[in-house]
Design a protein around this motif. Structure first.
Motif, PDB file in Angstrom:
ATOM      1  N   PRO A 253      47.200  44.781  39.027  1.00 18.48           N
ATOM      2  CA  PRO A 253      48.294  43.991  39.618  1.00 18.48           C
ATOM      3  C   PRO A 253      47.926  43.534  41.035  1.00 18.48           C
ATOM      4  CG  PRO A 253      49.110  46.044  38.662  1.00 18.48           C
ATOM      5  CD  PRO A 253      47.618  46.148  38.692  1.00 18.48           C
ATOM      6  N   PRO A 254      48.335  42.337  41.433  1.00 14.49           N
ATOM      7  CA  PRO A 254      47.979  41.851  42.785  1.00 14.49           C
ATOM      8  C   PRO A 254      48.504  42.735  43.907  1.00 14.49           C
ATOM      9  CG  PRO A 254      48.754  40.047  41.392  1.00 14.49           C
ATOM     10  CD  PRO A 254      49.026  41.305  40.638  1.00 14.49           C
ATOM     11  N   GLY A 255      49.722  43.282  43.747  1.00 14.88           N
ATOM     12  CA  GLY A 255      50.267  44.142  44.790  1.00 14.88           C
ATOM     13  C   GLY A 255      49.440  45.405  44.985  1.00 14.88           C
ATOM     14  N   TYR A 256      49.083  46.040  43.879  1.00 13.55           N
ATOM     15  CA  TYR A 256      48.258  47.247  43.965  1.00 13.55           C
ATOM     16  C   TYR A 256      46.875  46.926  44.527  1.00 13.55           C
ATOM     17  CZ  TYR A 256      45.575  51.308  42.443  1.00 13.55           C
ATOM     18  OH  TYR A 256      44.754  52.396  42.412  1.00 13.55           O
ATOM     19  N   ARG A 257      46.325  45.781  44.154  1.00 15.12           N
ATOM     20  CA  ARG A 257      45.021  45.376  44.659  1.00 15.12           C
ATOM     21  C   ARG A 257      45.052  45.204  46.183  1.00 15.12           C
ATOM     22  NH1 ARG A 257      41.027  42.492  41.886  1.00 15.12           N
ATOM     23  NH2 ARG A 257      42.563  42.122  40.220  1.00 15.12           N
ATOM     24  N   ASN A 258      46.123  44.579  46.695  1.00 12.11           N
ATOM     25  CA  ASN A 258      46.227  44.360  48.138  1.00 12.11           C
ATOM     26  C   ASN A 258      46.411  45.674  48.889  1.00 12.11           C
ATOM     27  OD1 ASN A 258      45.993  41.578  47.769  1.00 12.11           O
ATOM     28  ND2 ASN A 258      48.210  41.293  47.595  1.00 12.11           N
ATOM     29  N   ARG A 259      47.248  46.568  48.338  1.00 12.04           N
ATOM     30  CA  ARG A 259      47.442  47.864  49.006  1.00 12.04           C
ATOM     31  C   ARG A 259      46.146  48.669  49.031  1.00 12.04           C
ATOM     32  NH1 ARG A 259      52.190  47.749  45.877  1.00 12.04           N
ATOM     33  NH2 ARG A 259      51.250  49.207  44.381  1.00 12.04           N
TER      34      ARG A 259
END
Length: 302
Positions: free
Chosen positions: A74-80
């Motif tokens: 997921p993009p959110g998990y990738r950014n975190r």
């Protein structure tokens, strides 16, 4: 009605069919894996850092699994995860998918090792140790990543005053800020602060302005000391001030903060020693003191 001869003939036939099915499944799985590995695109690491030793041990399965799971993150998990990798200094060495794949590979190796130990010890359920082995593998990668972040932060805050003194000396000797950063990166002690200044110079050579490269440094490290330093340098350059006094004041402030952290750690040491004292040292002391008394009472018939 089945005769004994029919039963004897059916046994080898069933075994042969099971063996043929197992071999066919193994061949299909092997072909799929080899086809997937052959489709793995080459990785250009010309401008990337070398992966850590713990990752290089299982680098090829990590690369393959990262290629498979990269579209699934997921993009959110990738950014975190990317933010945490910047704090650990791994954003130029690994991608978020490669870090996740590394954790999965190490957990799989731990599960396989647990199953092998269960088989060697001839347990009733050999694979009962597979789950603890996988958990140990995940714990190993998680603790390694966390320790790397904490160790990097401690080393960065410890060496920052020295680098500020070196940069101040170069600036007051007549060099500009870029040349002073170059000297600090070349002559300073090895560690995360030296690497970060090298990345600032690399960004400047790539076309970024010096202010943008310093802001990127502040965003990567996410430390108040570095943020204050970057803000002071950019403000001094915009106002046309001399950088020497500004850098000297920043170095003195960072040195006072380091001394305050050392005092705080010294005051916390007795509190942290309380649990080991109560749990390990006091029982042994009472045992050593009480054993002769107990023996004396036993000899007296009490």
């Amino acid at each position: 009605m089945n005769t004994p001869s029919t039963t004897l003939l059916a046994g080898p036939a069933v075994v042969a069919m099971v063996g043929l099915a197992t071999g066919l499944c193994t061949a299909i799985v092997t072909w799929l894996l080899s086809h997937s590995i052959a489709r793995l695109p080459p990785e250009d690491r010309t401008w990337l850092d070398r992966p850590p030793a713990l990752v290089r041990v299982v680098w090829w399965p990590t690369r393959w699994l990262a290629h498979v799971i990269d579209p699934l993150l997921p993009p959110g998990y990738r950014n975190r995860l990317l933010v945490r990798m910047r704090l650990a200094g791994l954003d130029y060495a690994l991608s978020p998918a490669q870090l996740v794949a590394h954790r999965i590979v190490v957990a799989t190796v731990g599960a396989a090792l647990g199953g092998w130990l269960g088989t060697s010890w001839q347990l009733r359920s050999p694979w009962i140790l597979a789950l603890p082995g996988a958990a140990a593998g995940l714990l190993l990668t998680w603790s390694w990543f966390r320790d790397r972040m904490l160790s990097r932060r401690r080393h960065l805050l410890k060496t920052l005053p020295f680098f500020l003194d070196l940069i101040t000396l170069c600036v007051e000797a007549g060099l500009n800020l870029s040349s002073a950063l170059q000297q600090a990166s070349a002559k300073g002690p090895s560690g995360p602060m030296r690497d970060e200044f090298g990345r600032v110079l690399r960004d400047v050579r790539a076309g970024k302005s010096r202010a943008d490269a310093l802001r990127a440094l502040s965003d990567r490290l996410n430390e108040s000391a570095v943020t204050q330093l970057v803000s002071a340098i950019i403000q001094a350059e915009n106002m046309g001030m001399s950088l020497g006094p500004v850098l000297r004041a920043q170095g003195e402030q960072r040195r006072n903060e380091r001394f305050a952290r050392a005092e705080k750690a010294a005051m916390e040491a007795p509190v942290r020693m309380l649990l080991p004292l109560i749990a390990f040292i006091f029982p042994c002391t009472f045992l050593v003191l009480g054993f002769p008394i107990m023996v004396k009472f036993m000899q007296m018939g009490l």
